[in-house]
Design a protein around this motif. Structure first.
Motif, short mmCIF file in Angstrom:
data_model
loop_
_atom_site.label_atom_id
_atom_site.label_comp_id
_atom_site.label_asym_id
_atom_site.label_seq_id
_atom_site.Cartn_x
_atom_site.Cartn_y
_atom_site.Cartn_z
N LYS A 178 0.83 -1.22 0.00
CA LYS A 178 0.00 0.00 0.00
C LYS A 178 0.86 1.27 0.00
CE LYS A 178 -3.99 -2.14 2.25
NZ LYS A 178 -4.92 -2.10 3.38
N TYR A 181 1.68 1.78 -3.72
CA TYR A 181 0.58 1.55 -4.66
C TYR A 181 0.86 2.19 -6.02
CZ TYR A 181 -3.43 -0.45 -2.09
OH TYR A 181 -4.31 -1.29 -1.45
N LYS A 182 0.48 1.46 -7.10
CA LYS A 182 0.50 2.07 -8.43
C LYS A 182 -0.62 3.11 -8.52
CE LYS A 182 2.16 -2.22 -10.55
NZ LYS A 182 1.77 -3.38 -11.39
N ARG A 183 -1.80 2.67 -8.07
CA ARG A 183 -2.96 3.56 -7.98
C ARG A 183 -3.67 3.30 -6.67
NH1 ARG A 183 -5.86 3.33 -13.97
NH2 ARG A 183 -4.13 4.29 -15.15
N VAL A 184 -3.91 4.36 -5.92
CA VAL A 184 -4.58 4.22 -4.62
C VAL A 184 -6.08 4.04 -4.87
CG1 VAL A 184 -5.02 5.29 -2.39
CG2 VAL A 184 -2.84 5.68 -3.55
N PRO A 185 -6.69 2.97 -4.33
CA PRO A 185 -8.15 2.80 -4.47
C PRO A 185 -8.91 3.94 -3.80
CG PRO A 185 -7.10 0.76 -3.71
CD PRO A 185 -6.07 1.83 -3.64
N LYS A 186 -10.07 4.25 -4.33
CA LYS A 186 -10.87 5.37 -3.80
C LYS A 186 -11.21 5.18 -2.33
CE LYS A 186 -13.01 6.69 -8.20
NZ LYS A 186 -14.30 6.82 -8.94
N LYS A 189 -8.16 6.35 -0.07
CA LYS A 189 -7.51 7.65 -0.26
C LYS A 189 -7.46 8.46 1.03
CE LYS A 189 -7.99 8.49 -5.21
NZ LYS A 189 -8.56 9.33 -6.26
N LYS A 194 0.26 6.09 1.03
CA LYS A 194 1.58 6.33 0.44
C LYS A 194 2.39 7.39 1.19
CE LYS A 194 1.74 6.28 -4.12
NZ LYS A 194 1.45 6.58 -5.54
N ASP A 224 0.54 -5.40 -6.60
CA ASP A 224 -0.17 -4.11 -6.62
C ASP A 224 0.78 -2.93 -6.45
OD1 ASP A 224 -2.50 -5.48 -6.90
OD2 ASP A 224 -3.14 -5.31 -4.82
N ASP A 226 4.28 -0.56 -7.12
CA ASP A 226 5.17 -0.10 -8.19
C ASP A 226 6.52 -0.79 -7.98
OD1 ASP A 226 6.32 1.21 -10.24
OD2 ASP A 226 6.19 3.22 -9.37
#
Length: 409
Positions: A178, A181-186, A189, A194, A224, A226
């Motif tokens: 976490k 994360y490549k993309r943080v889930p909604k 947030k 990160k 999940d 990077d």
């Protein structure tokens, strides 16, 4: 007053003042550390490790490993391999200052594997075996604490200052993917998972050879994250597998009685997963309980699945009935069937991810180089044999020609 006597008095006074200043500064420093320690405990960042030994992480060797490699299948490490790596990278350097200074410096260690294979247990075992302090910097634990950039810097400064002064220390980051994360889930947030991504690698650089501080990350979804910054932080990665048949049931063990000629094979003195968990929860083993059947049926299930199945069966009421009604395998199968196992596809996903890491790539290159070297040796032997055979044929021909010449004469 004599000048010599005055000089002596001044010298003594200076020494006493210096000693008082040093004692006062040490007292202030100690008070500061105590207050920082108290604050970290109150914020639940410094937590108490569970008393778990490394030997409680039960498992056997994977005897199929070498066979699988011969057919180009890279096996997962066995549970015994995991125990040895934890001892090598964690327990020995943290437990001994001389070993830590002489051994290659490992600042961060990653434990990756499916849910329920005992990653957190290994972290607690690491602290128990070394007497280390345990700091929890998981994203879920630090959410809402020390907000802002300055607050984060202060928190990390406090954690690493206390960790260094009260070493050995383990800084645990659960669900560490976490942080990268490549993309943080909604849904996550608001937690700001990160927060540590930039600051953590910087502060790790401040750790020196004499600092017995180890950052341990655990993850069940490393794919999940990077990959580049993830592997830059965690340069040592241990894949933690689900237990195989040997670990779930056991094997025959050689017991040496003093002579090599009379080695005895006995099926005792081995901690077997099913037996170990049943006995740990208060169960009694009998001939009616078919452990081999349980080991076969529980293929794909983790230690957590087995523990839950045993806990569901061994209630207080059932424990009171054990003398009259012994345990059977069927009782555990019902509770085990209600849980979802770890499928081979998930295990393969971990292997594919590991092959993309710098460690995985280096391992593949080393294996390919070893294979090429083995092929080169084989070709060299073949060429040598061909040359020898050619020389032998030439000698035979020369011998035959010599004999014919003698006959003509």
């Amino acid at each position: 007053m004599d000048i010599g006597l005055l000089t002596v008095v001044l010298a003594i006074t200076y020494v006493v003042i210096q000693h008082c200043i040093q004692s006062y500064s040490q007292l202030i420093e100690r008070t500061t550390i105590d207050s920082l320690y108290k604050e970290l405990v109150e914020e639940k960042i410094l937590i108490r490790a569970k008393k778990v030994k490394l030997s409680d992480y039960v498992g056997e060797y994977s005897y199929l490993g070498s066979t699988l490699r011969q057919i180009d299948i890279e096996p997962m490490p066995s549970l015994t391999d995991v125990r040895q790596l934890i001892a090598l990278y964690g327990i020995l350097p943290l437990g001994s200052q001389s070993v830590h200074e002489k051994a290659p410096l490992v600042k961060a260690l990653l434990l990756a594997g499916p849910v329920g294979v005992g990653k957190k247990m290994l972290v607690h075992a690491l602290c128990t075996e070394t007497g280390a302090n345990l700091f929890n910097l998981s994203a879920a634990n630090i959410a809402g604490k020390y907000p802002g950039k300055s607050g984060l810097q202060m928190m990390l400064h406090m954690v690493f200052k206390v960790a260094k002064l009260l070493q050995p220390s383990v800084i645990w980051i659960g669900d560490t993917e976490k942080t990268f994360y490549k993309r943080v889930p909604k849904a996550e947030k608001e937690l700001e998972p990160k927060r540590l991504k930039r600051q953590l690698p910087r502060i790790l650089k401040t750790l020196k050879t004499e600092d017995r501080v180890l950052v341990v990350g655990t993850t069940s979804r490393p794919f999940d994250a990077d990959l580049k910054p993830f592997c830059k932080l965690y340069k040592k990665i241990i894949l933690v597998p689900r237990p195989d048949y040997a670990s779930r049931f056991g094997k025959y063990m050689k017991i040496w009685d003093g002579t090599w000629e009379s080695c005895l094979y006995e099926a005792k003195a081995i901690k077997i997963l099913w037996k170990h968990i049943i006995q740990m929860k208060g169960g009694i083993l009998s001939k009616l309980l078919n452990i081999s059947c349980l080991a076969q049926v529980s293929d794909g299930y983790t230690q957590l699945h087995i523990t839950k199945a045993v806990e569901a069966v061994l209630t207080e009421r059932r424990l009171m009935q054990l003398n009259k009604k012994p345990l059977t395998a069927l009782e555990f199968l019902n509770s085990l069937a209600k849980q979802d196992p770890v499928y081979k596809q998930e295990e393969e996903a971990f292997k594919v991810w590991y092959a993309k890491t710098p460690l995985g790539k280096a391992r593949i290159k080393a294996r390919e180089a070893a294979e090429e070297a083995a092929k080169g040796k084989g070709k060299g032997k073949g060429k040598g044999k061909g040359k020898d055979k050619g020389k032998e044929k030439e000698k035979k021909k020369e011998g035959k020609k010599g004999k014919k010449g003698k006959k003509k004469k």
